[in-house]
Enzyme design. Structure first.
Site, PDB file in Angstrom:
ATOM      1  N   TYR A 167       0.748  -1.341  -0.046  1.00 36.67           N
ATOM      2  CA  TYR A 167       0.166   0.007   0.024  1.00 36.67           C
ATOM      3  C   TYR A 167       0.957   1.355  -0.011  1.00 36.67           C
ATOM      4  CZ  TYR A 167      -3.956   2.858   0.735  1.00 36.67           C
ATOM      5  OH  TYR A 167      -4.852   4.050   0.994  1.00 36.67           O
TER       6      TYR A 167
ATOM      7  N   GLU B 173       8.594   4.940   4.188  1.00 35.36           N
ATOM      8  CA  GLU B 173       8.399   4.923   5.621  1.00 35.36           C
ATOM      9  C   GLU B 173       7.326   5.362   6.206  1.00 35.36           C
ATOM     10  OE1 GLU B 173      11.336   3.894   7.926  1.00 35.36           O
ATOM     11  OE2 GLU B 173      12.154   2.766   5.915  1.00 35.36           O
TER      12      GLU B 173
ATOM     13  N   LYS C 297       4.268   4.672   7.133  1.00 37.74           N
ATOM     14  CA  LYS C 297       3.597   4.194   8.425  1.00 37.74           C
ATOM     15  C   LYS C 297       4.528   3.549   9.404  1.00 37.74           C
ATOM     16  CE  LYS C 297      -0.387   1.332   9.112  1.00 37.74           C
ATOM     17  NZ  LYS C 297      -1.386   0.567   8.319  1.00 37.74           N
TER      18      LYS C 297
HETATM   19  C1  LIG Z   1       3.059   2.177   3.641  1.00 37.90           C
HETATM   20  C2  LIG Z   1       2.348   3.391   3.352  1.00 37.90           C
HETATM   21  N1  LIG Z   1       2.693   4.281   2.352  1.00 37.90           N
HETATM   22  C3  LIG Z   1       1.847   5.161   1.947  1.00 37.90           C
HETATM   23  C4  LIG Z   1       0.483   5.324   2.567  1.00 37.90           C
HETATM   24  C5  LIG Z   1      -0.321   6.789   1.984  1.00 37.90           C
HETATM   25  O1  LIG Z   1      -0.607   7.513   3.100  1.00 37.90           O
HETATM   26  P1  LIG Z   1      -1.482   8.734   3.131  1.00 37.90           P
HETATM   27  O2  LIG Z   1      -2.766   7.857   3.347  1.00 37.90           O
HETATM   28  O3  LIG Z   1      -1.312   9.518   4.375  1.00 37.90           O
HETATM   29  O4  LIG Z   1      -1.479   9.461   1.924  1.00 37.90           O
HETATM   30  C6  LIG Z   1       0.224   4.546   3.613  1.00 37.90           C
HETATM   31  C7  LIG Z   1      -1.207   5.012   4.141  1.00 37.90           C
HETATM   32  O5  LIG Z   1      -1.795   4.064   4.796  1.00 37.90           O
HETATM   33  C8  LIG Z   1       1.001   3.583   4.148  1.00 37.90           C
HETATM   34  O6  LIG Z   1       0.508   2.596   4.883  1.00 37.90           O
END
Ligand SMILES: Cc1ncc(COP(=O)(O)O)c(C=O)c1O
Length: 439
Positions: free
Chosen positions: A137, A240, A242
């Site tokens: 994700y 990084e 999360k």
């Molecule tokens: C590993 C990772 N990268 C990127 C994101 C995207 O972040 P955001 O939802 O704050 O845009 C997430 C969201 O859960 C994530 O877990």
């Protein structure tokens, strides 16, 4: 006529931007607790999916936000040099040991950071393909979603030329007993028959695959994988967003894997309650072209002052050590629960990034999916919020604020233990959980 907060929310806010696993209302928050409309306090073991890195209403964050508004021009840093944005960039570069001749780009969310990183890498290298993991994700906007493949995102096609490989999962290897070898064999096959590796611009990794199931890779897996990729000039992007910034018991999760990334993306906890993300990457990628990734309010002084204060607080308050100690405390507690509850198949994590996989049978490892939704719902009813992740939606995930106290960690274990017991003994009905779509 919709009256209660839950009814108004359901009526006026789009479901596509929501994740619902319990009937939580959020009126306020303090410390590591959310306060509901009726005044009930709930321990936030999700920490807003990691975004509430310092909990809620932290004095350093409040003071920094005030400063961002009153002592700076808060709208944007797009048209000039802003002290708070430059200072944060310097601070961030100072905690990334690999940064030698690197620069920083600021955005609003992990999604736009990964999105921008992809476009910059394509532009700088001329390579249009990417390599990423099944279950990854990397974001919820078109670009970052197109290199992801979490089950919740199957409505969106991967980007053209994306190459995906399984994440080495010691609990569920794709074949044989050696989870890492199975992935390397697959990669060798792909590089020979599926895609010339020299066409690939970058490998996106999550050093601990969180939404894919809080997967801790086997020792050495990511190190070897990244070295194999680097041999073909493939850049390494460590996401990084999360699990970084102190959460894994180090500044960065990739450090636990001895990976040397070229590009690092940050989000969520960097803002500790305000939207901000960042890319740290070599100058030749980041200086590709002026006006390449314009988003007006990025680098604004409220976000940059708060992010600076967050990094300083992590350092000054010993929160990296606290993440290690509280993480061990919670994982020990979960392992003790595992001895009493057959449904807990595995406990895993690093620092305060923790998952426990629920299975119906420890031998077949049949995923206990509805049971996981029930544990989440019961946990909320008992006074703690957390959610589930995983390819089978069967892994309750804990990413609480790094400010979690010892007493709160004990409280977390007690609530989870009771929730698991209630679910195992049929005290949460299918009907009760059916109202929550989850993800
Ligand atoms: C590993 C990772 N990268 C990127 C994101 C995207 O972040 P955001 O939802 O704050 O845009 C997430 C969201 O859960 C994530 O877990």
């Amino acid at each position: 006529m919709a009256n209660s907060l839950l009814e108004r929310d359901a009526k006026f806010l789009a479901g596509i931007g929501k994740l619902r696993t319990y009937p939580l209302t959020i009126k306020n928050a303090r410390g590591n607790r959310l306060i509901e409309e009726n005044g009930r306090e709930v321990l936030d073991l999700s920490g807003a999916a990691g975004a509430a890195l310092l909990g809620y209403g932290h004095p350093a964050v409040i003071e920094a936000a005030r400063r961002g508004f009153t002592e700076c021009a808060s709208a944007s840093d797009m048209f000039g040099a802003s002290e708070s944005a430059v200072a944060l960039a310097e601070q961030l570069l100072g905690i990334v040991p690999e940064a030698t001749d690197h620069k920083v780009w600021f955005g609003h969310s992990g999604s736009d950071a990964n999105d921008t990183a992809m476009r910059a890498i394509t532009a700088a290298t001329g390579r249009k393909r990417f390599l990423s993991f099944y279950g990854a994700y990397h974001g919820g906007v078109s670009g970052s979603m197109s290199v992801s493949s979490h089950p919740s995102q199957q409505h969106t096609l991967p980007r053209a030329g994306l190459v995906q490989i399984p994440y080495a999962n010691p609990y569920r290897p794709i074949s044989g007993d050696d989870a890492a070898k199975a992935v390397f064999d697959y990669l060798d096959f792909l590089f020979t028959c599926g895609c010339p590796p020299d066409d690939i611009g970058a490998l996106f990794i999550e050093p601990l695959q969180s939404d894919g199931g809080m997967l801790v890779p086997p020792p050495g897996f990511l190190k070897e994988l990244t070295e194999r990729c680097r041999a073909h000039g493939i850049l390494i992007v460590s996401d990084e967003v999360k699990v970084g910034l102190g959460r894994p018991g180090r500044w960065h999760c990739y450090q636990a894997e001895e990976v040397i990334p070229d590009v690092v993306t940050f989000g969520k906890g960097l803002g500790s309650g305000v939207p901000i993300s960042a890319i740290v990457a070599p100058r030749e990628i980041m200086d590709f072209q002026e006006a390449f990734a314009l988003i007006t309010a990025t680098g604004n002084s409220v976000s940059t002052c708060v992010a600076s204060a967050a990094l300083t607080t992590i350092e000054n308050d010993g929160l990296i050590a606290n993440a290690t100690a509280r993480g061990e405390q919670i994982m020990d507690g979960l392992r003790a629960l595992q001895e009493r509850h057959a449904i807990i198949g595995e406990v895993r994590g690093r620092g305060l990034a923790i998952g426990f996989e629920l299975v119906r049978d420890r031998l077949t490892k049949e995923p206990a999916t509805i049971e996981a939704a029930k544990v989440i719902l019961r946990g909320y009813q008992l006074g703690a919020t957390f959610t589930y992740v995983g390819m089978f939606s069967n892994v309750p995930e804990l990413t609480p604020p790094l400010t979690l106290t010892e007493a709160e960690a004990d409280e977390a274990i007690a609530i989870i233990g009771q929730a698991v017991d209630d679910v195992e003994n049929g005290r949460v009905s299918d009907d009760e959980v059916a109202a929550f779509a989850g993800w």
